[in-house]
Design a protein around this motif. Structure first.
Motif, PDB file in Angstrom:
ATOM      1  N   MET A   7       0.830  -1.203   0.000  1.00 42.89           N
ATOM      2  CA  MET A   7       0.000   0.000   0.000  1.00 42.89           C
ATOM      3  C   MET A   7       0.870   1.262   0.000  1.00 42.89           C
ATOM      4  SD  MET A   7      -2.802   1.817   0.113  1.00 42.89           S
ATOM      5  CE  MET A   7      -4.056   0.594   0.139  1.00 42.89           C
ATOM      6  N   ILE A   8       1.970   1.246   0.742  1.00 40.35           N
ATOM      7  CA  ILE A   8       2.808   2.445   0.805  1.00 40.35           C
ATOM      8  C   ILE A   8       3.428   2.753  -0.562  1.00 40.35           C
ATOM      9  CG2 ILE A   8       5.027   1.434   1.535  1.00 40.35           C
ATOM     10  CD1 ILE A   8       3.446   4.623   2.954  1.00 40.35           C
ATOM     11  N   ASN A   9       3.774   1.707  -1.298  1.00 36.70           N
ATOM     12  CA  ASN A   9       4.328   1.931  -2.640  1.00 36.70           C
ATOM     13  C   ASN A   9       3.287   2.541  -3.567  1.00 36.70           C
ATOM     14  OD1 ASN A   9       6.879   0.993  -2.013  1.00 36.70           O
ATOM     15  ND2 ASN A   9       6.370  -1.111  -2.518  1.00 36.70           N
ATOM     16  N   LEU A  10       2.053   2.054  -3.484  1.00 34.70           N
ATOM     17  CA  LEU A  10       0.972   2.612  -4.300  1.00 34.70           C
ATOM     18  C   LEU A  10       0.741   4.076  -3.937  1.00 34.70           C
ATOM     19  CD1 LEU A  10      -1.313   2.286  -6.361  1.00 34.70           C
ATOM     20  CD2 LEU A  10      -2.760   1.469  -4.466  1.00 34.70           C
ATOM     21  N   TYR A  11       0.719   4.365  -2.648  1.00 33.28           N
ATOM     22  CA  TYR A  11       0.539   5.749  -2.222  1.00 33.28           C
ATOM     23  C   TYR A  11       1.669   6.629  -2.744  1.00 33.28           C
ATOM     24  CZ  TYR A  11       0.600  10.003   0.359  1.00 33.28           C
ATOM     25  OH  TYR A  11       0.653  11.342   0.658  1.00 33.28           O
ATOM     26  N   LEU A  38      -4.752   8.058  -0.287  1.00 31.21           N
ATOM     27  CA  LEU A  38      -4.286   8.632   0.979  1.00 31.21           C
ATOM     28  C   LEU A  38      -5.162   8.154   2.128  1.00 31.21           C
ATOM     29  CD1 LEU A  38      -2.641  10.539   2.785  1.00 31.21           C
ATOM     30  CD2 LEU A  38      -4.137  12.394   2.020  1.00 31.21           C
ATOM     31  N   ILE A  39      -6.460   8.160   1.945  1.00 29.21           N
ATOM     32  CA  ILE A  39      -7.371   7.684   2.995  1.00 29.21           C
ATOM     33  C   ILE A  39      -7.122   6.204   3.284  1.00 29.21           C
ATOM     34  CG2 ILE A  39      -9.795   7.213   3.540  1.00 29.21           C
ATOM     35  CD1 ILE A  39     -10.419   9.845   1.967  1.00 29.21           C
ATOM     36  N   ALA A  40      -6.981   5.401   2.235  1.00 30.61           N
ATOM     37  CA  ALA A  40      -6.724   3.965   2.426  1.00 30.61           C
ATOM     38  C   ALA A  40      -5.403   3.738   3.159  1.00 30.61           C
ATOM     39  CB  ALA A  40      -6.722   3.251   1.074  1.00 30.61           C
ATOM     40  N   ALA A  41      -4.365   4.452   2.769  1.00 31.64           N
ATOM     41  CA  ALA A  41      -3.060   4.304   3.422  1.00 31.64           C
ATOM     42  C   ALA A  41      -3.134   4.777   4.871  1.00 31.64           C
ATOM     43  CB  ALA A  41      -1.985   5.079   2.660  1.00 31.64           C
ATOM     44  N   SER A  42      -3.843   5.865   5.102  1.00 34.07           N
ATOM     45  CA  SER A  42      -3.931   6.382   6.470  1.00 34.07           C
ATOM     46  C   SER A  42      -4.664   5.405   7.381  1.00 34.07           C
ATOM     47  CB  SER A  42      -4.611   7.752   6.490  1.00 34.07           C
ATOM     48  OG  SER A  42      -5.972   7.650   6.142  1.00 34.07           O
TER      49      SER A  42
END
Length: 97
Positions: A1-5, A54-58
């Motif tokens: 997920m962090i890479n996608l963000y 951003l919401i998903a990563a947060s």
């Protein structure tokens, strides 16, 4: 997920720079409005995608409201997304690609 963000933030940041420093000067110096129209749409769609990711990563990383606000404000300031990406790269070293 962090890479996608991170990738989404960089692409969105690049689209913003294109809009500000290429499309807008073409519009106001050469009086050609089409680049702003098209890059404006592209940037708008990318910003919406960025906000969702951003919401998903947060949620996944349990980021604070303060951090989310910093990332949202940073996304509308030229060059700040690249600084934030550098910090994320240091914070999540195992997820770098």
């Amino acid at each position: 997920m962090i890479n996608l963000y991170r990738k989404t933030a960089i692409i969105e940041g690049i689209s913003y720079l294109i809009l500000l420093f290429i499309a807008m000067p073409i519009k106001y110096i050469l009086d050609i409005a089409e680049p702003v129209k098209y890059f404006g749409w592209i940037h708008g769609v990318l910003f919406l995608i960025y906000a969702v990711i951003l919401i998903a990563a947060s949620l996944k990383y349990k980021w604070s409201i303060k951090r989310i606000i910093i990332y949202l404000v940073g996304s509308v300031l030229p060059f700040v997304p690249f600084i934030l990406d550098k910090n994320l790269k240091k914070e999540y070293p195992d997820n770098n690609s």
